[in-house]
Write a protein that holds these residues in place. Structure first.
Motif, PDB file in Angstrom:
ATOM      1  N   ASP A   1     -11.633  39.644  34.301  1.00 32.45           N
ATOM      2  CA  ASP A   1     -12.781  40.423  33.580  1.00 32.45           C
ATOM      3  C   ASP A   1     -12.370  41.642  33.143  1.00 32.45           C
ATOM      4  OD1 ASP A   1     -14.368  38.248  34.602  1.00 32.45           O
ATOM      5  OD2 ASP A   1     -15.357  39.462  36.206  1.00 32.45           O
ATOM      6  N   GLY A   2     -11.101  42.221  33.551  1.00 27.68           N
ATOM      7  CA  GLY A   2     -10.592  43.499  33.065  1.00 27.68           C
ATOM      8  C   GLY A   2      -9.309  43.306  32.623  1.00 27.68           C
ATOM      9  N   HIS A   3      -8.847  43.640  31.434  1.00 27.31           N
ATOM     10  CA  HIS A   3      -7.491  43.725  30.898  1.00 27.31           C
ATOM     11  C   HIS A   3      -7.243  45.133  30.218  1.00 27.31           C
ATOM     12  CE1 HIS A   3      -4.469  42.548  28.068  1.00 27.31           C
ATOM     13  NE2 HIS A   3      -3.898  41.833  28.879  1.00 27.31           N
ATOM     14  N   LEU A   4      -6.267  45.684  30.732  1.00 27.31           N
ATOM     15  CA  LEU A   4      -5.884  47.154  30.328  1.00 27.31           C
ATOM     16  C   LEU A   4      -5.788  47.072  28.917  1.00 27.31           C
ATOM     17  CD1 LEU A   4      -5.598  49.837  31.412  1.00 27.31           C
ATOM     18  CD2 LEU A   4      -3.325  49.365  31.827  1.00 27.31           C
ATOM     19  N   GLY A   5      -4.936  46.390  28.123  1.00 30.17           N
ATOM     20  CA  GLY A   5      -4.458  46.440  26.883  1.00 30.17           C
ATOM     21  C   GLY A   5      -5.740  46.098  26.070  1.00 30.17           C
ATOM     22  N   THR A   6      -6.529  45.125  26.308  1.00 35.49           N
ATOM     23  CA  THR A   6      -7.770  44.721  25.437  1.00 35.49           C
ATOM     24  C   THR A   6      -8.844  45.856  25.537  1.00 35.49           C
ATOM     25  OG1 THR A   6      -7.453  42.687  25.985  1.00 35.49           O
ATOM     26  CG2 THR A   6      -9.414  42.694  24.953  1.00 35.49           C
ATOM     27  N   HIS A   7      -8.858  46.385  26.629  1.00 35.50           N
ATOM     28  CA  HIS A   7     -10.266  47.497  26.934  1.00 35.50           C
ATOM     29  C   HIS A   7      -9.644  48.641  26.146  1.00 35.50           C
ATOM     30  CE1 HIS A   7     -12.159  45.497  30.512  1.00 35.50           C
ATOM     31  NE2 HIS A   7     -12.876  45.397  29.735  1.00 35.50           N
ATOM     32  N   ASP A   8      -8.384  48.976  26.284  1.00 32.13           N
ATOM     33  CA  ASP A   8      -7.853  50.246  25.445  1.00 32.13           C
ATOM     34  C   ASP A   8      -8.087  50.160  23.999  1.00 32.13           C
ATOM     35  OD1 ASP A   8      -7.746  51.553  28.088  1.00 32.13           O
ATOM     36  OD2 ASP A   8      -5.473  51.558  28.043  1.00 32.13           O
ATOM     37  N   GLY A   9      -7.722  48.771  23.501  1.00 33.65           N
ATOM     38  CA  GLY A   9      -7.815  48.382  22.342  1.00 33.65           C
ATOM     39  C   GLY A   9      -9.205  48.571  21.853  1.00 33.65           C
ATOM     40  N   LEU A  10     -10.338  48.130  22.393  1.00 30.94           N
ATOM     41  CA  LEU A  10     -11.554  48.205  22.158  1.00 30.94           C
ATOM     42  C   LEU A  10     -12.118  49.887  21.862  1.00 30.94           C
ATOM     43  CD1 LEU A  10     -13.297  45.522  24.473  1.00 30.94           C
ATOM     44  CD2 LEU A  10     -13.300  45.454  21.734  1.00 30.94           C
ATOM     45  N   ARG A  11     -11.520  50.617  22.758  1.00 32.77           N
ATOM     46  CA  ARG A  11     -11.819  51.809  22.520  1.00 32.77           C
ATOM     47  C   ARG A  11     -11.119  52.476  21.254  1.00 32.77           C
ATOM     48  NH1 ARG A  11     -10.933  57.293  23.111  1.00 32.77           N
ATOM     49  NH2 ARG A  11     -12.552  58.244  24.551  1.00 32.77           N
ATOM     50  N   ASP A  12      -9.885  52.027  20.945  1.00 30.98           N
ATOM     51  CA  ASP A  12      -9.255  52.344  19.891  1.00 30.98           C
ATOM     52  C   ASP A  12      -9.955  51.977  18.611  1.00 30.98           C
ATOM     53  OD1 ASP A  12      -7.422  53.557  21.535  1.00 30.98           O
ATOM     54  OD2 ASP A  12      -5.866  51.969  20.964  1.00 30.98           O
ATOM     55  N   VAL A  13     -10.514  50.723  18.547  1.00 35.84           N
ATOM     56  CA  VAL A  13     -11.371  50.427  17.388  1.00 35.84           C
ATOM     57  C   VAL A  13     -12.733  51.162  17.255  1.00 35.84           C
ATOM     58  CG1 VAL A  13     -12.376  48.538  16.485  1.00 35.84           C
ATOM     59  CG2 VAL A  13     -10.282  47.966  17.542  1.00 35.84           C
ATOM     60  N   LEU A  14     -13.315  51.387  18.287  1.00 35.24           N
ATOM     61  CA  LEU A  14     -14.348  52.156  18.351  1.00 35.24           C
ATOM     62  C   LEU A  14     -14.368  53.354  17.619  1.00 35.24           C
ATOM     63  CD1 LEU A  14     -17.644  51.842  19.122  1.00 35.24           C
ATOM     64  CD2 LEU A  14     -17.271  52.827  21.332  1.00 35.24           C
ATOM     65  N   VAL A  15     -13.437  54.356  18.176  1.00 35.83           N
ATOM     66  CA  VAL A  15     -12.865  55.519  17.656  1.00 35.83           C
ATOM     67  C   VAL A  15     -12.472  55.469  16.294  1.00 35.83           C
ATOM     68  CG1 VAL A  15     -11.529  57.547  17.914  1.00 35.83           C
ATOM     69  CG2 VAL A  15     -12.671  56.596  20.090  1.00 35.83           C
ATOM     70  N   ASP A  16     -11.932  54.368  15.842  1.00 39.50           N
ATOM     71  CA  ASP A  16     -11.362  54.268  14.546  1.00 39.50           C
ATOM     72  C   ASP A  16     -12.694  54.165  13.327  1.00 39.50           C
ATOM     73  OD1 ASP A  16      -9.838  53.707  12.245  1.00 39.50           O
ATOM     74  OD2 ASP A  16     -10.392  51.735  12.468  1.00 39.50           O
ATOM     75  N   MET A  17     -13.683  53.473  14.203  1.00 45.58           N
ATOM     76  CA  MET A  17     -14.935  53.141  13.319  1.00 45.58           C
ATOM     77  C   MET A  17     -15.694  54.426  13.329  1.00 45.58           C
ATOM     78  SD  MET A  17     -16.358  49.352  14.385  1.00 45.58           S
ATOM     79  CE  MET A  17     -16.979  48.928  13.015  1.00 45.58           C
ATOM     80  N   PHE A  18     -15.926  55.371  14.315  1.00 43.17           N
ATOM     81  CA  PHE A  18     -16.370  56.356  14.558  1.00 43.17           C
ATOM     82  C   PHE A  18     -15.837  57.593  15.057  1.00 43.17           C
ATOM     83  CE2 PHE A  18     -19.325  52.692  15.360  1.00 43.17           C
ATOM     84  CZ  PHE A  18     -20.042  52.735  14.106  1.00 43.17           C
ATOM     85  N   PRO A  19     -14.939  58.182  14.241  1.00 39.42           N
ATOM     86  CA  PRO A  19     -14.046  59.270  14.974  1.00 39.42           C
ATOM     87  C   PRO A  19     -14.670  60.298  15.563  1.00 39.42           C
ATOM     88  CG  PRO A  19     -13.410  58.620  12.576  1.00 39.42           C
ATOM     89  CD  PRO A  19     -14.741  58.047  12.818  1.00 39.42           C
ATOM     90  N   VAL A  20     -16.107  60.582  15.482  1.00 39.90           N
ATOM     91  CA  VAL A  20     -16.620  61.261  16.214  1.00 39.90           C
ATOM     92  C   VAL A  20     -16.662  61.177  17.811  1.00 39.90           C
ATOM     93  CG1 VAL A  20     -19.309  60.468  15.887  1.00 39.90           C
ATOM     94  CG2 VAL A  20     -18.968  62.926  16.186  1.00 39.90           C
ATOM     95  N   LEU A  21     -16.364  59.954  18.059  1.00 44.46           N
ATOM     96  CA  LEU A  21     -16.123  59.489  19.632  1.00 44.46           C
ATOM     97  C   LEU A  21     -14.964  59.960  20.216  1.00 44.46           C
ATOM     98  CD1 LEU A  21     -17.878  55.918  19.242  1.00 44.46           C
ATOM     99  CD2 LEU A  21     -18.988  58.111  19.644  1.00 44.46           C
TER     100      LEU A  21
END
Ligand code: FAD
Length: 448
Positions: free
Chosen positions: A308-328
């Motif tokens: 249920d946890g995978h470091l690379g995937t979870h960090d990757g999701l954060r990167d995608v979200l910040v790429d979409m919304f740099p204010v985050l």
């Protein structure tokens, strides 16, 4: 292997505290035994009891109600159909979104339902071509512009101010909701209606009219299997579906100033048209809940809480979200979690019932089960109570998907397609067409 992480779902932290229900007390006789207390099992019980209040129904759950995907998902109550889409199927999916809203209201379930629609964003030229092709396909199917159409760029930007936005397709037939509030509200509602719900009881074998569990045997005229990804653990069904992990993160609640920069004022759910699926919603308490695929497949279709946890995937999701919304960029991620969903070999969900053996099944929703489980529950209730309706004539009824390949072929194929999907998204981004790769991807995945 999954990397152990503090895994905690936002929905568990911000939802109701459900009761701890007791296990099956011993051998039992009922009319209908339902295995699995996710949305499929609960909706089926709800509609069966509504159709015939005299039916004795038991739901048997290995862990607790909402333990599976139903308690962990992205909360898109969408009209996306995980099956071959005809005009009738699409209209029925629109009805299903309305039905979830209406029945939740009738049952007094406050699940933060917000019908803000769904915006499919284009953030590069390849994605723009893809959303336009989808809009064209909808027109060819007779779907109106109002039900699914392209937004002007100005309207798209007002709705959601994502980086590099080139356009968006939009449908109003989608809501954002709190999955935990829905599943726990439904479990309480079916119990009030007289359904018996047993937790901490694992089904070990399923046969016509007989369900074996670690707490006794249930005899039932009808046995419903509603075990979705966990089906891969049941003897005789190990290759029916592929358990694919989808992972999510959630942010801390964000200020009005941040939301003013981003939009999503009416809580439309959103993604962009990349191949490796992502999905986001603005929650009722003003966080982002954001998820996506990309976590590894585990040999032998293994399912394990560690996955249920995978470091690379979870960090990757954060990167995608910040790429979409740099204010985050400096916003805290407060929750990380995930869970398995079920992918049939042909990516086609199904509902089936065999009157002679009394065996019923619904599932294989890929990642689109929040509303489709409601349709499955209504359809199973019609099939089991012997009513021929518009629902029982839909093409997913009695559909059969072939089994997945044995290992190691399955592992090789899944990892091959995953690697290809990454490459395709990279080539989209670099605006270099990868025709051969796309052809292979479409052949395997069947969707684009
Ligand atoms: C992270 C994630 C995000 C998702 N996001 C979305 C989304 O935004 N929108 C959308 O439409 N869909 C989404 N989905 C898919 C959706 O959540 C599922 O399709 C849906 O919840 C399936 O419901 P279900 O009741 O069929 O299965 P589940 O909710 O998985 O329930 C199956 C239940 O069966 C029980 N069980 C299994 N084996 C046994 C046994 N042997 N004995 C007893 N009990 C057993 C399990 O413990 C489980 O509780 C997502 C899925 C995941 C994992």
């Amino acid at each position: 292997l999954g990397v152990p992480l503090p895994v905690r779902s936002l929905w568990a932290d911000t939802g109701p505290t459900p009761p701890n229900r007791s296990a099956l007390p011993g051998n039992t006789d009922v009319d209908v035994a339902i295995v699995g207390a996710g949305y499929t099992g609960l909706w089926t019980a709800h509609y069966l009891r509504s159709a015939d209040p005299s039916l004795r129904i038991a739901i048997i759950e290995a862990e607790h109600a909402g333990f599976g995907a139903s308690g962990r998902n992205g909360g898109w109550c969408s009209a996306l159909a995980p099956m071959h889409v005809t005009h009738a199927v699409q209209q029925t999916m629109y009805d299903s979104v309305r039905e979830v809203e209406n029945v939740a209201n009738e049952l007094g379930i406050d699940c933060d339902f917000a019908r803000g629609g769904y915006a499919n964003l284009a953030r590069n030229k390849a994605q723009l071509a893809r959303i336009r092709a989808k809009v064209d396909a909808a027109r060819a199917l007779g779907i109106s512009e109002r039900d699914y159409g392209e937004l002007t760029l100005a309207n798209a930007r007002t709705m959601v101010h994502a980086s590099r936005l080139l356009g968006a397709a939009f449908t109003p037939h989608c809501a954002a909701l709190h999955p935990g509030k829905l599943v726990h509200g439904l479990a309480a509602a079916v119990e009030r209606a007289g359904v018996k719900l047993f937790e901490h009881t694992r089904v070990t074998a399923l046969q016509p009219r007989r369900v074996e569990t670690d707490h006794g045997i249930i005899r039932a005229e009808v046995v419903v299997r509603a075990t979705e990804a966990f089906t891969a653990r049941l003897a005789g069904h190990r290759r029916d579906v592929l358990p694919v992990y989808s992972l999510m993160i959630a942010t801390e609640p964000l200020s009005d100033a941040v939301w003013d920069e981003i939009g999503l004022a009416t809580r439309p759910v959103f993604n962009d048209a990349r191949n490796l699926i992502i999905y986001g919603q603005r929650t009722a308490d003003n966080r982002f809940a954001f998820g996506g695929r990309g976590a590894p497949y585990h040999f032998g279709s293994a399912i394990n809480p560690n996955f249920d946890g995978h470091l690379g995937t979870h960090d990757g999701l954060r990167d995608v979200l910040v790429d979409m919304f740099p204010v985050l960029r400096h916003v805290a991620v407060t929750h990380r979690w995930g869970g398995p969903l079920a992918v049939p070999r042909d990516w086609h969900a199904s509902v089936s019932f065999d009157r002679e053996s009394g065996m019923a099944y619904a599932g294989g929703y890929v990642g689109d089960g929040v509303s489709t489980t409601n349709l499955a529950g209504r359809t199973l209730a019609d099939l089991i109570t012997g009513r021929a309706t518009d629902l029982t004539r839909l093409p997913w009824v009695q559909h059969r998907s072939r089994k997945w390949e044995p290992e190691p072929l399955r592992w090789l194929a899944v990892h091959g397609v995953a690697a290809l999907t990454y490459r395709l998204d990279r080539s989209d981004h670099q605006e270099r067409p990868a025709r051969l790769g796309r052809y292979i991807h479409n052949k395997f995945v069947g969707t684009d």
